[in-house]
Design a protein around this motif. Structure first.
Motif, mmCIF file in Angstrom:
data_model
loop_
_atom_site.group_PDB
_atom_site.id
_atom_site.type_symbol
_atom_site.label_atom_id
_atom_site.label_comp_id
_atom_site.label_asym_id
_atom_site.label_seq_id
_atom_site.Cartn_x
_atom_site.Cartn_y
_atom_site.Cartn_z
ATOM 1 N N ASP A 112 28.256 162.355 48.072
ATOM 2 C CA ASP A 112 27.216 163.472 47.567
ATOM 3 C C ASP A 112 27.711 163.939 46.323
ATOM 4 N N LYS A 113 29.084 164.235 46.105
ATOM 5 C CA LYS A 113 29.382 164.819 44.967
ATOM 6 C C LYS A 113 29.382 163.989 43.865
ATOM 7 N N GLN A 114 29.316 162.719 44.082
ATOM 8 C CA GLN A 114 29.291 161.751 42.939
ATOM 9 C C GLN A 114 27.938 161.622 42.441
ATOM 10 N N ARG A 115 26.994 161.681 43.380
ATOM 11 C CA ARG A 115 25.545 161.640 43.030
ATOM 12 C C ARG A 115 25.066 162.773 42.350
ATOM 13 N N GLN A 116 25.739 164.133 42.721
ATOM 14 C CA GLN A 116 25.416 165.192 41.997
ATOM 15 C C GLN A 116 25.904 165.248 40.630
ATOM 16 N N LEU A 117 27.361 164.738 40.403
ATOM 17 C CA LEU A 117 27.755 164.767 39.076
ATOM 18 C C LEU A 117 26.765 163.549 38.267
ATOM 19 N N LEU A 118 26.445 162.377 38.870
ATOM 20 C CA LEU A 118 25.625 161.588 38.043
ATOM 21 C C LEU A 118 24.346 162.189 37.506
ATOM 22 N N GLU A 119 23.754 162.814 38.674
ATOM 23 C CA GLU A 119 22.547 163.629 38.162
ATOM 24 C C GLU A 119 22.672 164.719 37.055
ATOM 25 N N SER A 120 23.663 165.486 37.138
ATOM 26 C CA SER A 120 23.797 166.489 36.248
ATOM 27 C C SER A 120 24.077 165.720 34.570
ATOM 28 N N ILE A 121 24.889 164.651 34.667
ATOM 29 C CA ILE A 121 25.158 163.917 33.501
ATOM 30 C C ILE A 121 23.647 163.444 32.895
ATOM 31 N N GLU A 122 23.075 162.873 33.946
ATOM 32 C CA GLU A 122 21.594 162.409 33.340
ATOM 33 C C GLU A 122 20.746 163.532 32.867
ATOM 34 N N GLU A 123 20.877 164.783 33.488
ATOM 35 C CA GLU A 123 20.039 166.038 33.083
ATOM 36 C C GLU A 123 20.483 166.258 31.980
ATOM 37 N N SER A 124 21.762 166.485 31.494
ATOM 38 C CA SER A 124 22.087 166.763 30.270
ATOM 39 C C SER A 124 21.931 165.852 29.144
ATOM 40 N N LYS A 125 21.815 164.605 29.473
ATOM 41 C CA LYS A 125 21.650 163.594 28.480
ATOM 42 C C LYS A 125 20.091 163.609 27.999
ATOM 43 N N ARG A 126 19.207 164.110 29.182
ATOM 44 C CA ARG A 126 17.839 164.366 28.671
ATOM 45 C C ARG A 126 17.473 165.361 27.829
ATOM 46 N N GLY A 127 18.451 166.617 28.000
ATOM 47 C CA GLY A 127 18.279 167.637 27.217
ATOM 48 C C GLY A 127 19.181 167.836 26.067
ATOM 49 N N ALA A 128 20.050 166.999 25.774
ATOM 50 C CA ALA A 128 21.008 166.801 24.700
ATOM 51 C C ALA A 128 20.008 166.330 23.322
ATOM 52 N N ILE A 129 20.451 166.922 22.155
ATOM 53 C CA ILE A 129 19.882 166.552 20.879
ATOM 54 C C ILE A 129 20.837 165.466 20.637
ATOM 55 N N THR A 130 20.219 164.077 20.102
ATOM 56 C CA THR A 130 20.939 163.093 19.571
ATOM 57 C C THR A 130 21.327 163.569 17.936
ATOM 58 N N TRP A 131 22.344 162.690 17.477
ATOM 59 C CA TRP A 131 22.639 163.123 16.259
ATOM 60 C C TRP A 131 21.583 162.689 14.976
ATOM 61 N N GLU A 132 20.970 161.631 15.346
ATOM 62 C CA GLU A 132 19.929 161.120 14.546
ATOM 63 C C GLU A 132 18.777 162.147 14.461
ATOM 64 N N LYS A 133 18.403 162.715 15.671
ATOM 65 C CA LYS A 133 17.228 163.889 15.875
ATOM 66 C C LYS A 133 17.852 165.060 14.883
ATOM 67 N N TYR A 134 19.076 165.359 15.024
ATOM 68 C CA TYR A 134 19.534 166.444 14.484
ATOM 69 C C TYR A 134 19.343 166.410 13.043
ATOM 70 N N LYS A 135 19.839 165.117 12.402
ATOM 71 C CA LYS A 135 19.998 165.073 10.993
ATOM 72 C C LYS A 135 18.387 164.945 10.656
ATOM 73 N N ALA A 136 17.784 164.488 11.349
ATOM 74 C CA ALA A 136 16.260 164.158 10.755
ATOM 75 C C ALA A 136 15.570 165.555 10.497
ATOM 76 N N GLY A 137 15.958 166.516 11.549
ATOM 77 C CA GLY A 137 15.080 167.659 11.609
ATOM 78 C C GLY A 137 16.175 168.847 10.884
ATOM 79 N N ALA A 138 17.377 168.516 10.522
ATOM 80 C CA ALA A 138 18.267 169.833 10.130
ATOM 81 C C ALA A 138 17.504 170.311 8.924
ATOM 82 N N GLY A 139 17.072 169.634 8.072
ATOM 83 C CA GLY A 139 16.826 170.405 6.635
ATOM 84 C C GLY A 139 15.504 171.234 6.811
ATOM 85 N N THR A 140 14.380 170.719 7.768
ATOM 86 C CA THR A 140 13.296 171.079 8.001
ATOM 87 C C THR A 140 13.029 172.404 8.844
#
Length: 143
Positions: A112-140
C-alpha cells in the motif's frame, strides 16, 4: 507381480499400532481380487488368513473386528471384502498461524505504501513543468 492401491492406515493410530490389524489388512489387500467382478474380494477364511499371516485365529478375528470398525473390511453374504481406496476428498488449505497472518498484514502494508508513493510521483510528474516548456514560455510569460 502386480501393482495395487492401499489406504494409508498410518493416519489411524488405533489400527497402525495394532501389529495384527496392520498385518491382516496388508495381507488382505495383497491377496484380494482385482478384476471388475471380484474387486476387493478376499477368497480366504479366517483360519486361512491366520495361517498365512502367522498369527492366531483369535488375533485375526480381533484384527478383523477392528478393521470392520473403521470400515476397511466388510462382510457381505459370508464373503470378506477389503477396501483398497478411499473416496477422494478435497484438499483444504492449512490453517494460518498468527505469525503468518501478521507477516501477510505487514506485506500488504508495504504494498500500500509503495503504491501511494508511486501515485504521488505520477501526480507530481503530471503537475510539473518540464524544462522545455519553461524555456519556451519564459520570455513570453506563458507557461
Amino acid at each position: 507381480m502386480r501393482y495395487t492401491t492401499i489406504i494409508d492406515i498410518a493416519q489411524c493410530p488405533e489400527i497402525y499400532r495394532n501389529i495384527n490389524a496392520r498385518l491382516t489388512y496388508l495381507h488382505m489387500v495383497l491377496t484380494c481380487g482385482y478384476h471388475d467382478n471380484d474387486k476387493g474380494l478376499v477368497r480366504k477364511s479366517v483360519r486361512q488368513l491366520s495361517a498365512e499371516t502367522g498369527i492366531t485365529k483369535s488375533a485375526t478375528e480381533n484384527a478383523l473386528r477392528l478393521l470392520k470398525k473403521f470400515d476397511l473390511v466388510r462382510k457381505n453374504r459370508g464373503r470378506l471384502y477389503v477396501r483398497t481406496w478411499a473416496p477422494e476428498q478435497p484438499i483444504t488449505k492449512p490453517k494460518r498461524k498468527a505469525q503468518d497472518i501478521r507477516e501477510q498484514a505487514i506485506a500488504q502494508e508495504r504494498e500500500d505504501k509503495q503504491r501511494q508513493l508511486l501515485e504521488s510521483i505520477e501526480e507530481s510528474k503530471r503537475g510539473a513543468i518540464t524544462w522545455e516548456k519553461y524555456k519556451a514560455g519564459a520570455g513570453t510569460g506563458k507557461i
